[in-house]
Scaffold this motif. Sequence first.
Motif, PDB file in Angstrom:
ATOM      1  N   LYS A 216      -6.599   6.066  10.547  1.00 35.18           N
ATOM      2  CA  LYS A 216      -7.219   6.217  11.830  1.00 35.18           C
ATOM      3  C   LYS A 216      -6.005   6.733  12.822  1.00 35.18           C
ATOM      4  O   LYS A 216      -5.966   7.432  13.696  1.00 35.18           O
ATOM      5  CB  LYS A 216      -7.893   5.082  12.366  1.00 35.18           C
ATOM      6  N   VAL A 217      -4.803   5.966  12.646  1.00 32.55           N
ATOM      7  CA  VAL A 217      -3.746   5.978  13.462  1.00 32.55           C
ATOM      8  C   VAL A 217      -2.986   7.431  13.206  1.00 32.55           C
ATOM      9  O   VAL A 217      -2.515   8.087  14.046  1.00 32.55           O
ATOM     10  CB  VAL A 217      -2.562   5.004  13.230  1.00 32.55           C
ATOM     11  N   VAL A 218      -2.717   7.744  12.065  1.00 32.62           N
ATOM     12  CA  VAL A 218      -2.163   8.982  11.499  1.00 32.62           C
ATOM     13  C   VAL A 218      -3.138  10.219  11.979  1.00 32.62           C
ATOM     14  O   VAL A 218      -2.559  10.994  12.442  1.00 32.62           O
ATOM     15  CB  VAL A 218      -1.906   9.074  10.078  1.00 32.62           C
TER      16      VAL A 218
ATOM     17  N   ALA B 174       3.158   0.105  12.030  1.00 32.96           N
ATOM     18  CA  ALA B 174       3.475  -1.445  11.890  1.00 32.96           C
ATOM     19  C   ALA B 174       2.780  -2.441  12.845  1.00 32.96           C
ATOM     20  O   ALA B 174       2.285  -3.408  12.459  1.00 32.96           O
ATOM     21  CB  ALA B 174       4.953  -1.446  12.199  1.00 32.96           C
ATOM     22  N   GLU B 175       2.322  -1.953  14.144  1.00 36.13           N
ATOM     23  CA  GLU B 175       1.716  -2.785  14.935  1.00 36.13           C
ATOM     24  C   GLU B 175       0.219  -2.972  14.151  1.00 36.13           C
ATOM     25  O   GLU B 175      -0.259  -4.164  14.375  1.00 36.13           O
ATOM     26  CB  GLU B 175       1.611  -2.211  16.346  1.00 36.13           C
ATOM     27  N   VAL B 176      -0.456  -2.115  13.666  1.00 40.01           N
ATOM     28  CA  VAL B 176      -1.604  -2.335  13.091  1.00 40.01           C
ATOM     29  C   VAL B 176      -1.563  -3.346  11.794  1.00 40.01           C
ATOM     30  O   VAL B 176      -2.212  -4.336  11.742  1.00 40.01           O
ATOM     31  CB  VAL B 176      -2.270  -1.122  12.527  1.00 40.01           C
ATOM     32  N   CYS B 177      -0.525  -3.450  11.194  1.00 35.94           N
ATOM     33  CA  CYS B 177      -0.363  -4.341  10.024  1.00 35.94           C
ATOM     34  C   CYS B 177       0.005  -5.648  10.445  1.00 35.94           C
ATOM     35  O   CYS B 177      -0.459  -6.660   9.933  1.00 35.94           O
ATOM     36  CB  CYS B 177       1.038  -3.828   9.317  1.00 35.94           C
ATOM     37  N   LEU B 178       0.715  -5.757  11.704  1.00 39.44           N
ATOM     38  CA  LEU B 178       0.949  -7.152  12.317  1.00 39.44           C
ATOM     39  C   LEU B 178      -0.317  -7.508  12.990  1.00 39.44           C
ATOM     40  O   LEU B 178      -0.262  -8.516  13.692  1.00 39.44           O
ATOM     41  CB  LEU B 178       2.202  -6.976  13.079  1.00 39.44           C
ATOM     42  N   GLY B 179      -1.300  -6.702  12.974  1.00 39.33           N
ATOM     43  CA  GLY B 179      -2.381  -7.202  13.713  1.00 39.33           C
ATOM     44  C   GLY B 179      -3.419  -8.489  13.154  1.00 39.33           C
ATOM     45  O   GLY B 179      -4.013  -9.067  13.749  1.00 39.33           O
ATOM     46  N   SER B 180      -3.058  -8.660  11.760  1.00 39.62           N
ATOM     47  CA  SER B 180      -3.457  -9.777  10.744  1.00 39.62           C
ATOM     48  C   SER B 180      -2.665 -10.817  11.155  1.00 39.62           C
ATOM     49  O   SER B 180      -1.394 -10.670  10.943  1.00 39.62           O
ATOM     50  CB  SER B 180      -3.567  -9.556   9.541  1.00 39.62           C
TER      51      SER B 180
ATOM     52  N   TYR C  44      -6.895  -4.826   1.961  1.00 39.18           N
ATOM     53  CA  TYR C  44      -5.890  -3.504   1.734  1.00 39.18           C
ATOM     54  C   TYR C  44      -6.975  -2.147   2.176  1.00 39.18           C
ATOM     55  O   TYR C  44      -6.589  -1.245   2.469  1.00 39.18           O
ATOM     56  CB  TYR C  44      -5.194  -3.427   0.710  1.00 39.18           C
ATOM     57  N   GLY C  45      -8.251  -2.258   1.798  1.00 44.74           N
ATOM     58  CA  GLY C  45      -9.064  -1.185   2.027  1.00 44.74           C
ATOM     59  C   GLY C  45      -9.356  -1.153   3.504  1.00 44.74           C
ATOM     60  O   GLY C  45      -9.266   0.098   3.894  1.00 44.74           O
ATOM     61  N   GLU C  46      -9.721  -2.270   4.151  1.00 41.97           N
ATOM     62  CA  GLU C  46      -9.642  -2.349   5.678  1.00 41.97           C
ATOM     63  C   GLU C  46      -8.324  -1.590   6.335  1.00 41.97           C
ATOM     64  O   GLU C  46      -8.304  -0.904   7.287  1.00 41.97           O
ATOM     65  CB  GLU C  46     -10.185  -3.488   6.209  1.00 41.97           C
TER      66      GLU C  46
ATOM     67  N   LEU D 276       0.776  -1.128  -0.092  1.00 39.67           N
ATOM     68  CA  LEU D 276       0.000   0.015  -0.006  1.00 39.67           C
ATOM     69  C   LEU D 276       1.019   1.161  -0.017  1.00 39.67           C
ATOM     70  O   LEU D 276       1.734   1.410   1.062  1.00 39.67           O
ATOM     71  CB  LEU D 276      -0.893  -0.041   1.376  1.00 39.67           C
ATOM     72  N   ARG D 277       0.901   2.008  -1.098  1.00 38.39           N
ATOM     73  CA  ARG D 277       1.885   2.995  -1.112  1.00 38.39           C
ATOM     74  C   ARG D 277       1.337   4.277  -1.235  1.00 38.39           C
ATOM     75  O   ARG D 277       0.283   4.586  -2.151  1.00 38.39           O
ATOM     76  CB  ARG D 277       2.831   2.808  -2.620  1.00 38.39           C
ATOM     77  N   GLY D 278       1.764   5.323  -0.765  1.00 42.22           N
ATOM     78  CA  GLY D 278       1.159   6.884  -0.800  1.00 42.22           C
ATOM     79  C   GLY D 278      -0.027   7.194  -0.226  1.00 42.22           C
ATOM     80  O   GLY D 278      -0.713   7.938  -0.579  1.00 42.22           O
ATOM     81  N   LEU D 279      -0.358   6.328   0.770  1.00 48.42           N
ATOM     82  CA  LEU D 279      -1.641   6.754   1.757  1.00 48.42           C
ATOM     83  C   LEU D 279      -1.519   7.871   2.536  1.00 48.42           C
ATOM     84  O   LEU D 279      -0.383   8.096   3.209  1.00 48.42           O
ATOM     85  CB  LEU D 279      -1.851   5.582   2.769  1.00 48.42           C
TER      86      LEU D 279
END
Length: 121
Positions: A64-66, A82-88, A55-57, A8-11
């Motif tokens: 939300k974090v930013v 990173a913690e959010v990404c590792l949540g899955s 990737y939408g979710e 996911l790039r450029g969010l």
Amino acid sequence: MSADRIVLRGLRARGRHGVLAAERELGQEFIVDATLFLDTGPAAAGDDLTRTVDYGELAQALVKVVEGEPVELIETLAERLAEVCLGSEIVESVEVSVHKPAAPIPLPFDDVVVTIERSRP
């Protein structure tokens, strides 16, 4: 580590992160890149979204974090992302970059980026 990845790039999202009071008060745009390393084989085999990362979710959770609780350092922000990404549980590791293109630097520059890599313990 799996060779499969979702990128996911450029969010883009507005946050109030920074050391200076003006950064906290006015806020600025941050740009996030996230690369998730996982095995996409099971999802592909069954054409099943529940066996991969939506990737939408993910994008909504990262924004939300930013937009959420301010921190002084983009290193801290990157850690939270990173913690959010590792949540899955299917994500083995992640690389997160946080760009701060409007950082308070009194010289011409293109971008400031902090990139971290984190793995599941």
